[in-house]
Each structure stands twice: as structure tokens, then as C-alpha cells.
Motif scaffolding. Structure first.
Motif, PDB file in Angstrom:
ATOM      1  N   ASP A  97       0.809  -1.229   0.000  1.00  0.00           N
ATOM      2  CA  ASP A  97       0.000   0.000   0.000  1.00  0.00           C
ATOM      3  C   ASP A  97       0.837   1.272   0.000  1.00  0.00           C
ATOM      4  O   ASP A  97       0.296   2.347  -0.269  1.00  0.00           O
ATOM      5  CB  ASP A  97      -0.904   0.011   1.242  1.00  0.00           C
ATOM      6  N   PHE A  98       2.125   1.157   0.304  1.00  0.00           N
ATOM      7  CA  PHE A  98       2.966   2.346   0.418  1.00  0.00           C
ATOM      8  C   PHE A  98       4.344   2.084  -0.204  1.00  0.00           C
ATOM      9  O   PHE A  98       4.788   0.937  -0.315  1.00  0.00           O
ATOM     10  CB  PHE A  98       3.167   2.732   1.894  1.00  0.00           C
ATOM     11  N   ASP A  99       5.000   3.171  -0.592  1.00  0.00           N
ATOM     12  CA  ASP A  99       6.422   3.120  -0.957  1.00  0.00           C
ATOM     13  C   ASP A  99       7.188   3.276   0.354  1.00  0.00           C
ATOM     14  O   ASP A  99       7.279   4.367   0.903  1.00  0.00           O
ATOM     15  CB  ASP A  99       6.739   4.252  -1.928  1.00  0.00           C
ATOM     16  N   VAL A 100       7.712   2.160   0.866  1.00  0.00           N
ATOM     17  CA  VAL A 100       8.271   2.131   2.222  1.00  0.00           C
ATOM     18  C   VAL A 100       9.785   2.315   2.194  1.00  0.00           C
ATOM     19  O   VAL A 100      10.505   1.578   1.514  1.00  0.00           O
ATOM     20  CB  VAL A 100       7.924   0.802   2.930  1.00  0.00           C
ATOM     21  N   LYS A 101      10.264   3.307   2.941  1.00  0.00           N
ATOM     22  CA  LYS A 101      11.688   3.486   3.196  1.00  0.00           C
ATOM     23  C   LYS A 101      11.947   3.078   4.647  1.00  0.00           C
ATOM     24  O   LYS A 101      11.107   3.323   5.518  1.00  0.00           O
ATOM     25  CB  LYS A 101      12.099   4.947   2.999  1.00  0.00           C
ATOM     26  N   THR A 102      13.091   2.468   4.907  1.00  0.00           N
ATOM     27  CA  THR A 102      13.398   2.010   6.259  1.00  0.00           C
ATOM     28  C   THR A 102      14.769   2.492   6.705  1.00  0.00           C
ATOM     29  O   THR A 102      15.673   2.695   5.887  1.00  0.00           O
ATOM     30  CB  THR A 102      13.352   0.478   6.362  1.00  0.00           C
ATOM     31  N   ALA A 103      14.892   2.683   8.006  1.00  0.00           N
ATOM     32  CA  ALA A 103      16.178   3.057   8.606  1.00  0.00           C
ATOM     33  C   ALA A 103      16.253   2.444   9.992  1.00  0.00           C
ATOM     34  O   ALA A 103      15.267   2.423  10.719  1.00  0.00           O
ATOM     35  CB  ALA A 103      16.313   4.575   8.682  1.00  0.00           C
ATOM     36  N   SER A 104      17.445   1.947  10.344  1.00  0.00           N
ATOM     37  CA  SER A 104      17.633   1.332  11.662  1.00  0.00           C
ATOM     38  C   SER A 104      18.350   2.256  12.631  1.00  0.00           C
ATOM     39  O   SER A 104      18.610   1.889  13.769  1.00  0.00           O
ATOM     40  CB  SER A 104      18.422   0.024  11.521  1.00  0.00           C
ATOM     41  N   ASN A 105      18.668   3.478  12.187  1.00  0.00           N
ATOM     42  CA  ASN A 105      19.307   4.453  13.073  1.00  0.00           C
ATOM     43  C   ASN A 105      18.945   5.860  12.618  1.00  0.00           C
ATOM     44  O   ASN A 105      18.458   6.069  11.498  1.00  0.00           O
ATOM     45  CB  ASN A 105      20.826   4.265  13.121  1.00  0.00           C
TER      46      ASN A 105
END
Length: 496
Positions: free
Chosen positions: A27-35
Motif C-alpha cells: 500500500d505504500f512506498d516504504v523506506k526504512t532506517a535502523s538508526n
């Protein structure tokens, strides 16, 4: 095809981050970050609508990070996800970081998707509002035309035949006829009825049918605030009038000047505040808290209550002079249990609106679901029905017919004959033998179980701890022996 909204998820737990990305990427263009460092890099590079950050991060807390996001990118909708939500965290998040919503762990996938869709919708509305403000500065005539068109649409939406959903023989027809007759006249109106019967909707219908229709319509729930805050909300305040008054505040009566003020739950205001409100209604002027001078206002007041205000006056809990100021004309809205013929059309209309709001399509409601909805007495009235329809839509399958098995248990256990005996205390108080009373309760439990299992007698018998022979005997005894066909589900790609 419209581009998917872009969101950023920040969590130092990699497994949690991957799980959330997997659920949301459809449903979304997902960006991820762990910090935090990676998150800042993504924010600088991409155009984002929503940022969701875990509260407990090693570099800084989620609230601290989102506070910095608010300062640099104020348009982005900010959300916190945490399994350790503390009251102070919530207060800090709202005050410092402008948090749109807290998501608690463990989160439910469907609820998470719905919350993020609502956040993206809020982002789009903010952008539209900014564009309209720019257009107003660049071209006042064009912006004024748009504003006029929106008001015309609102007036059409709350027209007497379209605003209040009802059937041809509805008790609401008489109510709407009364509203139609009194709307053009500048008199105060008191709307009486139980919570959830549609008093605010009736107030809007009155406003948009009046000569004030192109002026503001402002709502205040008088039962939700203490006297000090209610006085500030209604009449405004000057900077420094009390602790926390850091700037002047324009009250509702002044904002609605020329239009209509709707005072909901008017029966909840204290005797002390009743005196202040009476003075405003008598004099047609307000005094903001901390101000030296009064200000004239021209508003029509529509009030609403779920109390019997005449009885409150007799018991001296509500001022008689204020009551007669508010009750120029009294209109009572009937309970939904007295509008059973309206329930099918109302349920289908609420489903259509819920589909539009949630972005999920279904084929409609099964006849059995409509029958169960009609039999239930709806103590929470239209608001309760709206919640039930929304729950069915969320729990149901896309492009399916929503069946009765999706309804809450207390609705399935309601009297099939549409009576008012609906809980165990009512059944215990029934006339008749112990066998009759136990039978009334037993028949409802069996019927509920059958509907939830879509009339699969083997599953129902197993759940109830009965043999098929034992269940068959009880079905015959209670007149439940008729086999209900399963609702047909539409198959994707099929015309059948």
C-alpha cells in the motif's frame, strides 16, 4: 495509476522493521532506517508523507527525533510506535513533536495500514489547504468562487431529502418536515434525543436551510470541558488571562459571527456557567476572559441534549430562564429502535460511506445480516450502527458480501422477533416457567452460534458440545430447523 504515498519507518530492531515493511509495501512506498543518521539521510533525499519512529532508539528517543523533523519538515505527518508507552511520553510527543498518533506494540496489521492511510490523507488535505491559501492571495476572486462552490455543495449535502437517510414510512419524515418549516426563521432550537440519534446532523440541516447558510457553522460539545476551558472556547480569551494563555484566542461565538453555533450536550453545563451563557444569549454580546470590553455577536444558537431538560428545570438543576432562551422550538429525534424500517437503507448508506473512507470495496450486506441488524434495538443508535458497519467492513474480505457471521455476538443474540428483551436480566424477568426462560436464552445462543458458523450444523454442534442429534432436536424445538444457504461470494474474474 497514482503513485503510492512514501513513508519512512525507523526502528533499531531489524526483525520488527522487516515485518512492518513486509506488511506495508503493498500500500505504500516504504523506506526504512535502523538508526537516526540513516533516517536523516532519507529525509533529505526523498519526498515523504509520513514518518513512523520507534520511541526507544539508541541515539535519541523517538519524540526527540520527531521534534527535529517537525522543525525541519513541518508538513510531514509524525507518528510513534512503542511497546512502552508512558503518559509523559504521550504528553511530550503531542506538545513538542506534534505527534499525529501513537501506535502501541503489538500492532494489528489491518489497523496499522488503516492508521497510515488516514495519516497520508491528512497530509494531502494539508497540502490542498496550503494551495488554497496561496490561490486566495494570488487570485481572491477565483478562491472566493471555490469557497462559494464548496458552500453550495455543503448546502446540497444537507438538503432535507438527502442529509437525513430514511425510508419512505420513517418517523424521521415528520421530523424533517418540522426542520424544513423552522429552518428559515431566526429562532433558537433545542434538539432533544438520545446520544447517537443524529442531533448534530439535524443542526447542520437547520443551518444549511437557513438564511445564514453561507456563514460559519461551529460546533462545541459543552459536556467535554470544565467551566474555565468552556468559557475560553466559547467567548475567547486575552493573552495572559490565565496560566497557559500565551496568545489571544478568538472564541466560537466570535468565529461564528453571522452564522450558527451548535451547543451539544447543553444539559451538562454547571449552574455557574449557565448564568454566563444566559447573559450572552440575552445581550447578544460576549466578554473574552481577561478582556475589559464586551463585543457584539450575531449568531443563531441551536442546542442539543440527551437529558429531559424540562425535568431538570423542575428539579432546579437547570435554569428555567436559560431553558426558555434555548427552547424557542423543541424538536425530538426518535431512537433508532423506533425506526426499524430505516435500518436497511441506513446500513447500506453507512457501508457506502465507510468504503469511501477506508478505501475498501465489498459487494454489500447479506439479507441475513440486514435481518439481524433490523432485529437489534441499538441502544447506541445511529452511532452504534455506524461502528458495527465499519467493523464488518474491516473484518470482511475484499469484494465479498458481508455476512451476518461478521456481526458482534450481542447483535446475533438479539430477539429475532425484534422485541426489547435483549440481555440476561430481561430474560430472567420474563413471565413464564423456568424452562421457558432458559429456553429463550438457549435459543438465542444456538442461533448466534449457527450464524457465526454460517449454518454449518456440525461445527455449531461441536462448539456447543452437542451431538448432531441433540442439536437437531433443539432446532426443531425452537423453530430454528430451516437450513440457511451460504451467501454467494463473487469470484475475481468471473461474471457469475
Amino acid at each position: 495509476m497514482a503513485a503510492m504515498p512514501t513513508i519512512l519507518i525507523i526502528d533499531d530492531e531489524v526483525r520488527s522493521l522487516e515485518s512492518m515493511e513486509r506488511i506495508l509495501r503493498g500500500d505504500f512506498d516504504v523506506k526504512t532506517a535502523s538508526n537516526i543518521a540513516d533516517a536523516n539521510a532519507i529525509l533529505a533525499e526523498h519526498w515523504l508523507q509520513v514518518v513512523v519512529c520507534d520511541q526507544r532508539m539508541p541515539d535519541q528517543t523517538g519524540v526527540e527525533f520527531l521534534k527535529s523533523v517537525r522543525e525541519r519538515w513541518p508538513d510531514i505527518i509524525r507518528m510513534i510506535v512503542s511497546g512502552y508507552t508512558d503518559a509523559n511520553d504521550i504528553i511530550d510527543g503531542i506538545n513538542d513533536a506534534g505527534i499525529f498518533q501513537y501506535i502501541t506494540k503489538p500492532w494489528h496489521p489491518e489497523n496499522l495500514i488503516l492508521t497510515l492511510k488516514n495519516a497520508c490523507r491528512l497530509y494531502d488535505l494539508q497540502r490542498e489547504n496550503e494551495l488554497l491559501a496561496v490561490e486566495l492571495k494570488m487570485s481572491p476572486s477565483a478562491a472566493g468562487k471555490k469557497l462559494s462552490e464548496r458552500r453550495d455543495q455543503l448546502r446540497k449535502d444537507y438538503d432535507f431529502d438527502d442529509g437525513i437517510v430514511r425510508g419512505p414510512d420513517s418517523p424521521m419524515n415528520a421530523v424533517c418536515a418540522t426542520l424544513r418549516q423552522i429552518a428559515p426563521y431566526d429562532v433558537s432550537v433545542l434538539l432533544s434525543g438520545a446520544s447517537g440519534t443524529g442531533k448534530e446532523l439535524a443542526a447542520r440541516v437547520l443551518h444549511y436551510g437557513s438564511l445564514r447558510w453561507n456563514k460559519p457553522f461551529v460546533v462545541e460539545n459543552c459536556g467535554a470541558l470544565p467551566d474555565e476551558l468552556l468559557e475560553s472556547e466559547l467567548f475567547g480569551h486575552k493573552r495572559g488571562a490565565f496560566t497557559g494563555a500565551i496568545e489571544d484566542h478568538v472564541g466560537i461565538f466570535e468565529r461564528a459571527n453571522g452564522g450558527t453555533v451548535f451547543l451539544d450536550e447543553i444539559g451538562e453545563v454547571s449552574p455557574a456557567f449557565q448564568v454566563k451563557l444566559l447573559r450572552v444569549l440575552q445581550e447578544g454580546e460576549i466578554r473574552p476572559v481577561g478582556a475589559a470590553n464586551t463585543r457584539k455577536v450575531d449568531v443563531r444558537v441551536i442546542a442539543a441534549t440527551n437529558r429531559d431538560l424540562e425535568e431538570e428545570v423542575r428539579m432546579e438543576r437547570f435554569r428555567a430562564d436559560l431553558y426558555y432562551r434555548l427552547a424557542g422550538i423543541v424538536v425530538r429525534l426518535p431512537d433508532l429502535k423506533d425506526r426499524r424500517n430505516d435500518i436497511p437503507v441506513l446500513a447500506r448508506t453507512l457501508l457506502t460511506r465507510a468504503m469511501s473512507a477506508l478505501g475498501k470495496r465489498v459487494e454489500g450486506l447479506s439479507e441475513e445480516a440486514i435481518e439481524c441488524l433490523t432485529n437489534y434495538p441499538w441502544p447506541g443508535n445511529v452511532r452504534e450502527l455506524q461502528n458495527e458497519i465499519q467493523q464488518m467492513l474491516v473484518l470482511g474480505q475484499e469484494d465479498s458480501v458481508l455476512g451476518a457471521e461478521l456481526l458482534s455476538g450481542h447483535i446475533l443474540r438479539s430477539d429475532p422477533a425484534g422485541g426489547d428483551v435483549d440481555d440476561i436480566d430481561d430474560i430472567a424477568a420474563m413471565e413464564g416457567t423456568l424452562r421457558d426462560r432458559i429456553g429463550a436464552l438457549e435459543s438465542r445462543i444456538i442461533r448466534e452460534t449457527l450464524i457465526r458458523n454460517r449454518w454449518n450444523k456440525s461445527k455449531a454442534a461441536a462448539e456447543l458440545g452437542l451431538s448432531r442429534v441433540g442439536l437437531r432436536a433443539k432446532l426443531e424445538r425452537y423453530g430454528l430447523g430451516k437450513v440457511k444457504p451460504l451467501p454467494t461470494r463473487k469470484v475475481a474474474g468471473s461474471n457469475k
